[in-house]
Design an enzyme around this catalytic site. Structure first.
Site, PDB file in Angstrom:
ATOM      1  N   ASN A   3       0.798  -1.232   0.000  1.00 24.13           N
ATOM      2  CA  ASN A   3       0.000   0.000   0.000  1.00 24.13           C
ATOM      3  C   ASN A   3       0.830   1.282   0.000  1.00 24.13           C
ATOM      4  OD1 ASN A   3       0.824  -0.596   2.587  1.00 24.13           O
ATOM      5  ND2 ASN A   3      -1.043   0.167   3.553  1.00 24.13           N
TER       6      ASN A   3
ATOM      7  N   GLU B  74     -10.291  -7.639   8.903  1.00 18.31           N
ATOM      8  CA  GLU B  74      -9.697  -6.536   8.151  1.00 18.31           C
ATOM      9  C   GLU B  74     -10.064  -6.689   6.671  1.00 18.31           C
ATOM     10  OE1 GLU B  74      -5.392  -6.442   7.535  1.00 18.31           O
ATOM     11  OE2 GLU B  74      -5.451  -4.317   8.041  1.00 18.31           O
TER      12      GLU B  74
ATOM     13  N   GLU C 156       7.691   1.666  14.798  1.00 20.02           N
ATOM     14  CA  GLU C 156       8.440   2.372  13.771  1.00 20.02           C
ATOM     15  C   GLU C 156       8.387   3.859  14.103  1.00 20.02           C
ATOM     16  OE1 GLU C 156       6.830   0.617   9.946  1.00 20.02           O
ATOM     17  OE2 GLU C 156       8.870  -0.177   9.949  1.00 20.02           O
TER      18      GLU C 156
HETATM   19  P1  NDP Z   1       1.018  -9.756   3.088  1.00 19.73           P
HETATM   20  O1  NDP Z   1       1.103 -10.178   4.491  1.00 19.73           O
HETATM   21  O2  NDP Z   1       0.339 -10.616   2.116  1.00 19.73           O
HETATM   22  O3  NDP Z   1       2.492  -9.513   2.524  1.00 19.73           O
HETATM   23  C1  NDP Z   1       3.422  -8.640   3.135  1.00 19.73           C
HETATM   24  C2  NDP Z   1       4.805  -8.938   2.615  1.00 19.73           C
HETATM   25  O4  NDP Z   1       5.255 -10.199   3.124  1.00 19.73           O
HETATM   26  C3  NDP Z   1       4.881  -9.065   1.100  1.00 19.73           C
HETATM   27  O5  NDP Z   1       6.111  -8.543   0.666  1.00 19.73           O
HETATM   28  C4  NDP Z   1       4.803 -10.556   0.907  1.00 19.73           C
HETATM   29  O6  NDP Z   1       5.325 -10.975  -0.314  1.00 19.73           O
HETATM   30  C5  NDP Z   1       5.651 -11.035   2.061  1.00 19.73           C
HETATM   31  N1  NDP Z   1       5.392 -12.416   2.439  1.00 19.73           N
HETATM   32  C6  NDP Z   1       4.269 -13.158   2.255  1.00 19.73           C
HETATM   33  N2  NDP Z   1       4.438 -14.385   2.792  1.00 19.73           N
HETATM   34  C7  NDP Z   1       5.676 -14.416   3.335  1.00 19.73           C
HETATM   35  C8  NDP Z   1       6.430 -15.393   4.033  1.00 19.73           C
HETATM   36  N3  NDP Z   1       5.932 -16.598   4.306  1.00 19.73           N
HETATM   37  N4  NDP Z   1       7.685 -15.071   4.446  1.00 19.73           N
HETATM   38  C9  NDP Z   1       8.202 -13.863   4.197  1.00 19.73           C
HETATM   39  N5  NDP Z   1       7.547 -12.898   3.532  1.00 19.73           N
HETATM   40  C10 NDP Z   1       6.294 -13.157   3.118  1.00 19.73           C
HETATM   41  O7  NDP Z   1       0.383  -8.315   3.122  1.00 19.73           O
HETATM   42  P2  NDP Z   1      -0.082  -7.411   1.899  1.00 19.73           P
HETATM   43  O8  NDP Z   1       1.081  -7.105   1.024  1.00 19.73           O
HETATM   44  O9  NDP Z   1      -1.298  -8.024   1.316  1.00 19.73           O
HETATM   45  O10 NDP Z   1      -0.461  -6.055   2.648  1.00 19.73           O
HETATM   46  C11 NDP Z   1      -1.650  -5.878   3.330  1.00 19.73           C
HETATM   47  C12 NDP Z   1      -1.482  -6.161   4.809  1.00 19.73           C
HETATM   48  O11 NDP Z   1      -0.434  -5.377   5.345  1.00 19.73           O
HETATM   49  C13 NDP Z   1      -2.705  -5.801   5.604  1.00 19.73           C
HETATM   50  O12 NDP Z   1      -2.983  -6.776   6.567  1.00 19.73           O
HETATM   51  C14 NDP Z   1      -2.304  -4.524   6.303  1.00 19.73           C
HETATM   52  O13 NDP Z   1      -3.001  -4.268   7.478  1.00 19.73           O
HETATM   53  C15 NDP Z   1      -0.856  -4.729   6.526  1.00 19.73           C
HETATM   54  N6  NDP Z   1      -0.194  -3.444   6.684  1.00 19.73           N
HETATM   55  C16 NDP Z   1       0.266  -3.084   7.932  1.00 19.73           C
HETATM   56  C17 NDP Z   1       0.828  -1.852   8.131  1.00 19.73           C
HETATM   57  C18 NDP Z   1       1.351  -1.457   9.466  1.00 19.73           C
HETATM   58  O14 NDP Z   1       2.222  -0.606   9.521  1.00 19.73           O
HETATM   59  N7  NDP Z   1       0.894  -2.014  10.561  1.00 19.73           N
HETATM   60  C19 NDP Z   1       0.930  -0.881   7.047  1.00 19.73           C
HETATM   61  C20 NDP Z   1       0.477  -1.377   5.783  1.00 19.73           C
HETATM   62  C21 NDP Z   1      -0.083  -2.617   5.623  1.00 19.73           C
HETATM   63  P3  NDP Z   1       4.369 -11.043  -1.627  1.00 19.73           P
HETATM   64  O15 NDP Z   1       3.157 -10.230  -1.356  1.00 19.73           O
HETATM   65  O16 NDP Z   1       5.198 -10.470  -2.671  1.00 19.73           O
HETATM   66  O17 NDP Z   1       4.016 -12.468  -1.786  1.00 19.73           O
END
Ligand code: NDP
Length: 485
Positions: free
Chosen positions: A154, A382, A459
């Site tokens: 995002n 969510e 953070e």
């Molecule tokens: P995901 O959890 O799907 O992915 C986050 C990142 O982790 C991506 O780069 C993803 O890779 C990677 N990833 C996925 N599986 C693994 C694994 N097993 N091991 C290591 N890395 C992995 O989240 P989204 O990208 O869909 O983002 C949305 C989510 O992020 C929402 O739940 C939102 O609330 C949260 N979020 C939290 C924030 C905060 O500061 N608290 C801010 C912004 C978002 P890939 O997607 O390339 O497969």
């Protein structure tokens, strides 16, 4: 090609762009049209190894510089980001689909703030002197080593910078893996850090999905993992890091409450609820998606909200008049549509929206449900899209208890003119990041993070320093050693 300064290869390793077409191709789709605008390749094991080797080498030299010298590089990078704000913002818009009206003020600007703030702080990172009578002790603040950053889709520029800036300020190096949905922006940040004087290998970007993330986390050269992502991913990443006792920061999801009391300034409360649900088309982790409105003002709130939503301008994100963009991907749009259908099926009242826009790309209208009850799926999970759930309440105790009835705890907000109530309610809410008569402000000076399932660590602000450094304690005896034998 999007424009002439877009990233020129998939990865950025050891101070330069790097391509390895053996990696699985990842299409980069522009959310506003559905068209493929670029292709990157997932990192092969060879690319990951090169990135970690470069980071480990760069880190030991970087840690020997004074904090002020490190800070100077970060501050220069912040200046370059600001000079290139428009270019970075256009790239952010192509990467995410967010309207340029937003990206011009929210993304590279926030990244620059982080680099500037932690650049300024770098020279003042010290240990302490602890007098112990004749003897004394001191502490040294040391870097952790090579840190891995893993980002959600995002805020690709901001997430990379919020992790890189404190990490580098403390003397660490970083390998960053963006979400495969938004792979472009972090590459430009890496390029800018090099231009600002960061040594080769200090900040590397490698592409890939969860597999690449896992390979990074499990590598013994890595000392820390900072993830921004969902709770299910957080669980996996935390568990993998725990195997080697690695440090973690987990910035995860939320289902945050926003409490609007009858004495609130209605116009501000409606504005806050809009910011808490529809900015970035609702794709913000800290969004206040459970809007608890005191019954006596519910009708007035819904009427004014519906009126103000007529001001939504959905359209070409590159047109600066557009203030509402698409979902980041078709997959995310379908997830959100599924939640909207669930809301209707479970008996929530659809006040407005609920539909796709009749245009290309992944556009969903801002959606408001009223008469939502605590047990409904749209009040518990969510959604990460433009879906506001309005729930009514009678009194303060009830509102606080219901607001806290969630496993998440990222953020919370309250709108009231009663100053005592504002602080009392915030004191009782279980959340890491709170807002009084406002929502979603995230200045770098203020710690950001969650409690409960929403995460671990913070953070931004001075708090982030604790998560990218460790203390060495040194006892100094000034006299003779008295041993028993
Ligand atoms: P995901 O959890 O799907 O992915 C986050 C990142 O982790 C991506 O780069 C993803 O890779 C990677 N990833 C996925 N599986 C693994 C694994 N097993 N091991 C290591 N890395 C992995 O989240 P989204 O990208 O869909 O983002 C949305 C989510 O992020 C929402 O739940 C939102 O609330 C949260 N979020 C939290 C924030 C905060 O500061 N608290 C801010 C912004 C978002 P890939 O997607 O390339 O497969």
């Amino acid at each position: 090609m999007i424009y002439e300064t877009q990233p020129t290869a998939s990865h950025y390793v050891d101070g330069a762009y790097l391509e390895d077409t053996d990696g699985t191709p990842i299409p980069v789709i522009y959310a506003a049209t559905g068209a493929r605008i670029a292709t990157v390749h997932a990192a092969t094991p060879a690319v990951i190894d090169r990135a970690l080797t470069a980071a480990a080498r760069a880190q030991s030299d970087w840690a020997r510089l004074s904090g002020r010298e490190r800070g100077r590089v970060l501050i220069r990078a912040a200046q370059i980001l600001r000079e290139r704000n428009r270019e970075m913002s256009v790239l952010e818009t192509f990467d995410t689909g967010k309207p340029l009206q937003e990206t011009l003020v929210a993304d590279a600007a926030s990244a620059a703030d982080a680099l500037e703030y932690f650049g300024g702080l770098a020279g003042s990172l010290t240990g302490e002197h602890i007098p112990l009578g004749g003897d004394w002790a001191y502490t040294m603040r040391e870097p952790l080593g090579v840190c891995v950053g893993i980002g959600a889709w995002n805020y690709p520029t901001q997430i990379a910078a919020w992790k890189a800036a404190p990490a580098l300020a403390c003397g660490n190096a970083m390998v960053f893996k963006p979400s495969e949905v938004t792979p472009l922006c972090a590459l430009k940040l890496a390029e800018i850090l090099t231009e600002a004087g960061a040594p080769a290998g200090l900040f590397n970007v490698v592409q890939g999905a969860g597999e690449a993330g896992q390979a990074l986390i499990s590598d013994p050269r890595v000392a820390k993992v900072s993830l921004t992502g969902s709770v299910p991913t957080g669980r996996k990443v935390y568990a993998a890091a725990a195997a080697d006792m690695k440090h973690v920061t987990m910035e995860l999801g939320g289902k945050s409450p926003l409490l609007i009391f009858e004495d609130a300034d209605l116009e501000n409360a409606v504005g806050g609820a809009i910011l808490a649900n529809f900015y970035s088309s609702g794709q913000i982790c800290s969004n206040g998606t459970r809007v608890f409105v005191q019954k006596s003002v519910k009708q007035a709130f819904l009427a004014r909200l519906t009126e103000r939503l007529k001001g939504v301008v959905m359209g070409d994100p590159l047109d600066e008049a557009t203030n509402f963009g698409p979902m980041v991907s078709e997959a995310q749009m379908r997830i959100v549509e599924g939640y909207i259908a669930k809301g209707v099926e479970e008996g929530a009242r659809l006040v407005t929206g609920g539909k796709r826009a009749a245009r290309d790309g992944f556009f969903l209208a801002p959606t408001v449900f009223a008469d939502v009850t605590d047990g409904m799926t749209i009040a518990r999970e969510e959604i990460f899209g433009p879906v506001m759930a309005v729930l009514d309440f009678e009194d303060e105790d009830e509102a606080v208890a219901r607001a806290n009835a969630t496993e998440f705890g990222l953020a919370a907000g309250v709108f009231t003119r009663d100053i005592s109530r504002a602080h009392r309610v915030i004191g009782a809410l279980k959340a890491g990041t709170c807002f009084i008569n406002s929502y979603n402000d995230a200045p770098v000076e203020m710690p950001f993070g969650g409690v409960g399932m929403s995460g671990v660590g913070r953070e931004n602000a001075k708090a982030a320093i604790e998560h990218y450094s460790q203390l060495k304690s040194v006892y100094v005896r000034m006299g003779d050693v008295e041993a028993p034998y």
